[in-house]
Write a protein that holds these residues in place. Structure first.
Motif, short mmCIF file in Angstrom:
data_model
loop_
_atom_site.label_atom_id
_atom_site.label_comp_id
_atom_site.label_asym_id
_atom_site.label_seq_id
_atom_site.Cartn_x
_atom_site.Cartn_y
_atom_site.Cartn_z
N SER A 1 114.44 3.18 -29.06
CA SER A 1 115.56 2.18 -28.84
C SER A 1 115.77 1.26 -29.97
CB SER A 1 115.20 1.43 -27.58
OG SER A 1 113.62 0.85 -27.58
N ASN A 2 116.87 0.72 -29.93
CA ASN A 2 117.29 -0.24 -31.26
C ASN A 2 116.78 -1.69 -30.82
OD1 ASN A 2 119.42 -1.31 -29.50
ND2 ASN A 2 120.75 0.13 -30.72
N ASP B 1 118.55 -4.22 -30.11
CA ASP B 1 119.45 -4.55 -28.93
C ASP B 1 119.09 -3.95 -27.72
OD1 ASP B 1 121.06 -6.23 -30.75
OD2 ASP B 1 122.24 -4.36 -31.16
N HIS C 1 121.98 9.07 -27.78
CA HIS C 1 122.75 7.90 -27.27
C HIS C 1 123.60 7.07 -28.16
CE1 HIS C 1 120.64 9.43 -23.59
NE2 HIS C 1 119.54 9.48 -24.44
N GLU C 2 123.13 5.90 -28.42
CA GLU C 2 123.70 5.00 -29.32
C GLU C 2 123.55 5.33 -30.72
OE1 GLU C 2 126.31 1.67 -29.85
OE2 GLU C 2 125.52 2.63 -27.98
N GLN D 1 118.90 -0.83 -26.63
CA GLN D 1 119.65 0.41 -26.30
C GLN D 1 118.77 1.29 -26.51
OE1 GLN D 1 122.89 -0.98 -28.96
NE2 GLN D 1 124.35 -1.04 -27.16
N THR D 2 118.95 2.63 -26.11
CA THR D 2 118.38 4.00 -26.17
C THR D 2 119.18 4.48 -27.20
OG1 THR D 2 117.46 3.83 -23.92
CG2 THR D 2 117.56 5.93 -25.11
#
Lengths: 117, 149
Positions: free
Chosen positions: B130-131, B133, B91-92, B135-136
């Motif tokens: 996830s990070n 932030d 993802h990200e 985000q996944t």
């Protein structure tokens, strides 16, 4: 759309399972201890499947932006041993890519699918 | 069956992605893609930090996976463990400096008989990373095979 084919090859270094173990922290003894590997039914130490997968992703991305690789799914078919030579073949139909990795000393070691956008 | 009682068990870990570690990883793979190693190139591209290769997921998931491998219920199976299949969805993008939290869950456990009549035990492990932030960055499915005797 024309299917795009790509081929590359890599020789697995004699010490690659050790180097990959160090980089990945995957110290499963089947990758670093010959006697242990043989005692557990393997021909000798084998390369981490994740390393073969990483080399497959490298073949797919080449020098491009890594964010284009959206997904990858692989099946490990046969063990890869140090000093094997691997041949990576991929066919892209738009974003959908199928990939097969063959061992010059034998059959297929990995088959998989990926999405690149 | 041995291992049935560990379905649903969850392992978590935190991993901070460093530029030096990424360089070490790509050196092992002899991967010379400048997105991973050339700070100036990436800065001129989008102003950000160098990227981690997508399959670096194996690295930032490994501490959570090691919790599984060293789980007393599971560790006795490890000598006969081989990696059968692996799936990742990205993802990200992950970059140097990111802090990645991974949750690995034992999702499934079944047996499979091969052509030689050996009964293999299969474990499916789902990972979600996830990070900082929230985000996944990656979801994964590890198919681990415990080879029959």
């Amino acid at each position: 759309m024309m299917a795009k084919e790509k081929r590359s090859n890599t020789i697995i270094g004699k010490y690659m399972p050790y180097y990959y173990a160090g980089a990945s922290l995957d110290f499963n003894l089947i990758h670093i201890d010959q006697e242990y590997a043989k005692a557990n039914g393997l021909p000798g130490i084998i390369l981490q499947g994740m390393c073969t997968m990483a080399l497959t992703a490298k073949h797919l991305i080449d020098n491009g932006n890594p964010a284009q690789l959206r997904s990858i799914k692989v099946r490990f078919l046969n063990p890869v041993l140090p000093e094997d030579e691997l041949i990576f073949d991929s066919i892209a139909n738009g974003p959908d890519v199928s990939v097969v990795v063959k061992n010059k000393n034998g059959g297929r070691v990995l088959k998989g699918k990926a999405t690149l956008k | 069956m041995l291992g049935d009682n560990i379905i649903g068990r969850k392992y978590e870990s935190d991993y901070e992605v460093s530029y030096e570690k990424v360089k070490e990883y790509v050196r092992v793979l002899d991967d010379q893609n400048p997105h991973y190693t050339d700070r100036e190139f990436v800065k001129s591209l989008d102003g950000g930090h160098p990227y981690a290769p997508p399959t670096f997921a194996a690295i930032y998931c490994q501490p959570a996976m090691n919790h599984l491998y060293f789980d007393p219920e599971f560790s006795k199976l490890v000598p006969r463990l081989v990696h059968g299949e692996q799936e990742y969805h990205f993802h990200e993008p992950v970059r140097a400096g990111d802090k990645i939290h991974t949750i690995a869950v034992i999702d499934n456990n079944y047996t499979k008989t091969n052509q030689a009549g050996k009964v293999h035990r299969i474990f499916e492990i789902k990972t979600t990373s996830s990070n900082q932030d929230g985000q996944t960055v990656c979801t994964g499915l590890y198919t681990l095979v415990i080879r029959g005797e």
